[in-house]
Structures are given as structure tokens and as C-alpha cells.
Design a protein around this motif. Sequence first.
Motif, PDB file in Angstrom:
ATOM      1  N   TYR A 141       0.849  -1.187   0.000  1.00 61.12           N
ATOM      2  CA  TYR A 141       0.000   0.000   0.000  1.00 61.12           C
ATOM      3  C   TYR A 141       0.892   1.247   0.000  1.00 61.12           C
ATOM      4  N   PRO A 142       0.375   2.375  -0.493  1.00 59.14           N
ATOM      5  CA  PRO A 142       1.211   3.585  -0.548  1.00 59.14           C
ATOM      6  C   PRO A 142       1.833   3.968   0.787  1.00 59.14           C
ATOM      7  N   HIS A 143       1.084   3.786   1.889  1.00 61.53           N
ATOM      8  CA  HIS A 143       1.626   4.203   3.194  1.00 61.53           C
ATOM      9  C   HIS A 143       2.750   3.302   3.674  1.00 61.53           C
ATOM     10  N   GLU A 144       2.941   2.160   3.029  1.00 62.89           N
ATOM     11  CA  GLU A 144       4.015   1.241   3.403  1.00 62.89           C
ATOM     12  C   GLU A 144       5.315   1.544   2.663  1.00 62.89           C
ATOM     13  N   MET A 145       5.303   2.602   1.835  1.00 64.80           N
ATOM     14  CA  MET A 145       6.457   2.937   1.015  1.00 64.80           C
ATOM     15  C   MET A 145       6.982   4.314   1.388  1.00 64.80           C
ATOM     16  N   SER A 146       8.283   4.514   1.186  1.00 61.45           N
ATOM     17  CA  SER A 146       8.870   5.842   1.389  1.00 61.45           C
ATOM     18  C   SER A 146       8.434   6.773   0.264  1.00 61.45           C
ATOM     19  N   GLY A 147       8.717   8.050   0.416  1.00 60.31           N
ATOM     20  CA  GLY A 147       8.358   9.006  -0.631  1.00 60.31           C
ATOM     21  C   GLY A 147       9.030   8.686  -1.958  1.00 60.31           C
ATOM     22  N   GLY A 148      10.309   8.330  -1.906  1.00 60.73           N
ATOM     23  CA  GLY A 148      11.032   7.998  -3.134  1.00 60.73           C
ATOM     24  C   GLY A 148      10.509   6.741  -3.786  1.00 60.73           C
ATOM     25  N   GLU A 149      10.192   5.726  -2.968  1.00 59.13           N
ATOM     26  CA  GLU A 149       9.634   4.482  -3.505  1.00 59.13           C
ATOM     27  C   GLU A 149       8.274   4.733  -4.144  1.00 59.13           C
ATOM     28  N   CYS A 150       7.476   5.537  -3.479  1.00 59.51           N
ATOM     29  CA  CYS A 150       6.136   5.821  -3.994  1.00 59.51           C
ATOM     30  C   CYS A 150       6.220   6.623  -5.299  1.00 59.51           C
ATOM     31  N   GLN A 151       7.194   7.514  -5.397  1.00 62.45           N
ATOM     32  CA  GLN A 151       7.334   8.270  -6.641  1.00 62.45           C
ATOM     33  C   GLN A 151       7.812   7.363  -7.771  1.00 62.45           C
ATOM     34  N   ARG A 152       8.653   6.394  -7.470  1.00 67.69           N
ATOM     35  CA  ARG A 152       9.060   5.422  -8.486  1.00 67.69           C
ATOM     36  C   ARG A 152       7.838   4.628  -8.975  1.00 67.69           C
ATOM     37  N   ALA A 153       6.976   4.248  -8.041  1.00 71.54           N
ATOM     38  CA  ALA A 153       5.751   3.541  -8.425  1.00 71.54           C
ATOM     39  C   ALA A 153       4.848   4.437  -9.262  1.00 71.54           C
ATOM     40  N   ALA A 154       4.813   5.710  -8.930  1.00 71.63           N
ATOM     41  CA  ALA A 154       4.005   6.659  -9.711  1.00 71.63           C
ATOM     42  C   ALA A 154       4.557   6.799 -11.127  1.00 71.63           C
ATOM     43  N   ILE A 155       5.875   6.769 -11.262  1.00 66.90           N
ATOM     44  CA  ILE A 155       6.486   6.808 -12.594  1.00 66.90           C
ATOM     45  C   ILE A 155       6.094   5.558 -13.373  1.00 66.90           C
ATOM     46  N   ALA A 156       6.154   4.396 -12.705  1.00 63.10           N
ATOM     47  CA  ALA A 156       5.733   3.154 -13.362  1.00 63.10           C
ATOM     48  C   ALA A 156       4.291   3.255 -13.829  1.00 63.10           C
ATOM     49  N   ARG A 157       3.429   3.785 -12.991  1.00 59.01           N
ATOM     50  CA  ARG A 157       2.012   3.950 -13.360  1.00 59.01           C
ATOM     51  C   ARG A 157       1.865   4.862 -14.571  1.00 59.01           C
ATOM     52  N   SER A 158       2.618   5.949 -14.600  1.00 63.95           N
ATOM     53  CA  SER A 158       2.493   6.911 -15.702  1.00 63.95           C
ATOM     54  C   SER A 158       2.941   6.308 -17.034  1.00 63.95           C
TER      55      SER A 158
END
Length: 251
Positions: A141-158
Motif C-alpha cells: 500500500y502507498p503508506h508502506e512505502m517511502s516518498g522515493g519508492e512511492c514516486q518510483r511507483a508513480a512513474i511506473a504507473r504513468s
Amino acid sequence: MNAVEVENLKVSFYSHKSNSFVHAVDDVSFTLGENEFLGLVGESGCGKSTIARMLMGLQIPDGGTIRIKGKEIKPPYPHNVYKQIQMIYQMPQDSFDPRRKVGTCITEIQSNFGVNKREARDFTMHLLTRVGLTEEYYNKYPHEMSGGECQRAAIARSLSLKPDVLICDEPTSALDVSVQAQVVELLAQLRKEMKLGVLFISHDLALVQGLCDSVMVMYQGKIVERGSAKEITQNPREDYTRKLLSSVLLV
């Protein structure tokens, strides 16, 4: 053919403070090449994010035209436009549904555009590993990730719909300096691999000059200067650009 063409884009908002309309974006025109990294810099409130929102169909302009790959688009956008243009937001955790796993969010985007679930899941796994995460992040889940990890996931989504255009709206400003550098390096690598046209929005001229092919400087709703990163930093024409450079040097 350019990836994006913007002509005479404008939008105003009513300000209760001044009891008048403020030109947030005032007759802005520019092009973004198919494999160009274009920086857009300026102080907070100058209109940068409003341009991003208009490009994404989230803000209806008062006038002007937006074309993607030569075809004019008008909000509300048809569903298929979002296969061509995607956005990375400033606050990565806020851009995900907190109640859903990251992998599910990325997979369902593809499923909504007709990709079968197995192929969508496999491609999501590929993207997660490509942006520097392991496959186990699929079930986080997003809250289980750091800011940098979550932004990497957001890049993957994009990138999950293989777009032609990527809008990056201050994608590193919420991250610490070391993570910022990693995310910027990742974007540069992905741009080369996927032939993306990237509009990179930032208030940080030092960051943009090391990343972008060309740079636009925005002030009070207008593009006041555009040139190569080298031209902008070594031979700025406008006083405002010189002030931005001075603030970087002072810091």
C-alpha cells in the motif's frame, strides 16, 4: 511532428483579495518535441501547474488550443487521449488510492484500456523492476512505502499505457536531495528508452539545467524566455531569469 503544440493558451481566476480576475496563464504558446526534455521554471504561483492541469484536461482554458501529435484536443478529453499523455504529480502518496495496493492501481489502468489482466499484471511487474523496485512492491500500500519508492511507483504507473507525452509537475520537490537525484536520473534513462516527450516543471533552475534540452522561464502567467539549457544559464536575456539564476547561486 511535435508531441505537443500549445497556442495562445489562457485562463483567468477570480481573486477575492484583489476583487478582480488574475491571468494565471496569459497567451502562452510553445512546442514539445517527440523526444525532447523541456523544462518549465518559475516561482510559485506563476502558472506552471495550471499549464500542466490544462494539458491534462483537469482545467478548462478560457482560450487557445492544445494539440497532441497534431490533433487538437478539448476537455473533457475522450478516454483514449490518456493513452498518449500522462502525468507525474508532486505528492506521490496523494496520487494513489490509499485503500488499494500499488500494483492493483497500475494493473487496473491498463485493464481499463483493454489489456487483459494477465498481460497487465506482467507489464506492471516489469515496470516496477524497471523503476528500481522489486516485484514485492506490487502488493504494498502507498503508506508502506517511502516518498522515493512511492514516486518510483508513480512513474511506473504513468508509463503503463506507453504514452507519447509525460508531464512532470514538481516530481522531486517532496523528496530529499539524494532521492531527488535518483528520480531525475531514472527519468532521463526512461526518456531515452521510450522516446518520450517530457515537460518537466520545477522552481529549481539548477535541477532543470542539468536535465533538460531546453528551458522555458515563466513569470506572472507568461513565458518570458526560452532557449537551450546552456543559453538560459550562461546568457539569460531577461532580468527575471537573471534573478532566478542569482537565487540558485546564492543558495
